[in-house]
Each structure stands twice: as C-alpha cells, then as structure tokens.
Scaffold this motif. Structure first.
Motif: not given
Ligand SMILES: [Mg+2]
Ligand SMILES: Nc1ncnc2c1ncn2[C@@H]1O[C@H](COP(=O)(O)OP(=O)(O)OP(=O)(O)O)[C@@H](O)[C@H]1O
Length: 234
Positions: A177, A179, A191
């Motif tokens: 993931k 950001e 992040d």
């Molecule tokens: Mg987080």
C-alpha cells in the motif's frame, strides 16, 4: 530538530510539527491494528524496526529517482519528513492475489496475476477505506486526472524497484500500500513502506514476513519483522 506539537495521532504513527514549517517528525509506534482497527495489539519494538526499514526503502527509492518525503532518520523511532498534503487515496499494488482480493474475486491465496494490478481505496475510516475507481477519484475531487496518471505511473515503477530490492534479499513482494502527497506542486511518495504495509513472502519457504502474522495470529511476529530488518540493512 525538536518535536513541537503533535498534529495527528494515527494507528501506527504520530506526526509532530517542527521549527521548520515545511518539515514534520514522523514517530513510529508499536501499536498494530487490522481489519479497520477491529483487531488491536502491539508488536514489541515494531516502531523501531519499521522506522529503520522504511528509511532504507525511501533511500533506495530516492536513489532510483522516485521523489519521497523522507529527509533523514532522527532517532530510533523518528524520521524527519517533508510536510505534504496527503492525497486521500490509498494505492495498492499487487503481484499475487492475497487478502481482500482473494475474497473479492474468489482467488486462491498466492495466485499469480498476469500483470501488476493497481487498486485505489478512499482514505476514510468511517467508511472503512472503500475500494474506488478513477472516476470516483475525479468525481469526489480527491485528485485530478493528471495526478491519478502520475500516481499510477509512480506506483508501478515503485513496484518494479521494490520487487528487485526484495528479491535480492530472497523475499517476494506480493502486494503493498502506498500514500502520496502534494509538495510544491509535485506528487511525492509519503507515509511508510514496511512489513505493516507490504506482504512479503520468503522465497522457497513461502514464510510470511509481514503483518499477516498479526492479522492471522500466526506467531513469531516480532521475529518476522526483525528478519526483514536484518536482510534490509545487510
Ligand atoms: Mg497508516
Ligand atoms: N509527509 C507527510 N505529511 C503529512 N501527512 C503525512 C505524511 N506522511 C504520512 N502522513 C499521514 O500521517 C498519518 C500517519 O499515521 P498512521 O499511519 O498511524 O495513520 P493511520 O492510522 O493509518 O490513519 P489514516 O487513516 O489517517 O492513514 C496518516 O494519516 C498519513 O496519511
């Protein structure tokens, strides 16, 4: 650089202002959550391990030409980062099926995907970070069409760099993931990237070296993070 004021406390990190308006201190906690914070716990020394792992990865990606928010490591649990305006979209990159994709598409865990696959989730805790597409992103003004293109290109390029990075450590990057944030009119990576935000499987054994050990109570959680750290700093 001193911490002045806490401006945000999330599940895994705390952000502090500094004397410099353009810089924040990102402090890594040991707290761990899963399933939209329904499951809570702590992983001993996770903050220290993730701070070091994320720093190494940001340094590596910067050397490959990816702009990131990382400035420098300040202490065991703290890194100095550029203050960005976070694009409220989480970008998930997948190389094999795992987690929610298995449930969503009825795939067995570990199924190889014919091409790296991008997913977007709306960063909204109240809604449980729902899966959205590029039209939703534009319709809700979360990002412009140009920004979506740029973010997608960067995410795929980060995937190629990180796959190589981990393969050299005998680790397969299953998914992760990201950001992104806006900084001086530019999109940069923000992040963290760590075993909290990636699925990492040891090549050969398939051993999970990531937060799935916590999500699924597989045991040896700290040892798995420690093992990633050991390989990343070797
Ligand atoms: Mg987080
Ligand atoms: N360089 C940066 N500038 C400003 N905000 C940042 C930066 N890097 C990360 N953030 C934000 O700081 C927070 C980090 O805290 P943490 O990861 O613990 O949050 P979280 O519990 O996952 O919650 P959230 O749903 O807000 O991401 C996140 O909200 C992230 O978007």
């Amino acid at each position: 650089m001193q911490k002045l004021q806490s401006i945000y406390e999330g599940k895994a990190k705390v952000l502090y202002t500094t004397e410099d308006d353009g810089l924040l201190i990102q402090y890594f906690k040991d707290d761990a959550t899963a399933f939209n914070a329904q499951k809570k716990g702590t992983i001993h020394q996770k903050g220290i391990m993730n701070n070091r792992i994320a720093a190494k990865i940001f340094e590596y990606l910067s050397a490959q030409g990816i702009p990131t928010h990382f400035v420098k490591t300040l202490s065991d649990r703290e890194m100095l980062v550029k203050k960005v305006s976070i694009v409220p979209v989480e970008v998930i990159v997948r190389n094999r099926a795992a987690g929610s994709l298995c449930r969503f598409l009825g795939l067995a865990e570990g199924t190889a995907l014919a091409c790296p696959t991008l997913e977007f989730c709306y960063k909204n805790d109240a809604l449980g970070d729902p899966l959205i597409n590029e039209y939703h992103i534009r319709a809700l003004n979360l990002a412009t069409e140009g920004e979506i293109k740029e973010i997608s290109g960067m995410a795929l390029s980060i995937n190629e760099h990180l796959k190589n990075f981990f393969l050299k450590l005998n680790i397969e990057l299953i998914d992760f993931k990201l950001e992104f944030g806006r900084y001086n009119g530019q999109i940069i990576l923000a992040d963290e990237i760590s075993p909290d935000t990636c699925r990492l499987w040891e090549v050969g054994t398939g051993n999970k070296l990531d937060k799935d050990r916590f999500r699924r109570d597989l045991g040896n959680i700290e040892q798995a993070y420690q093992e990633v750290l050991r390989r990343v700093i070797q």
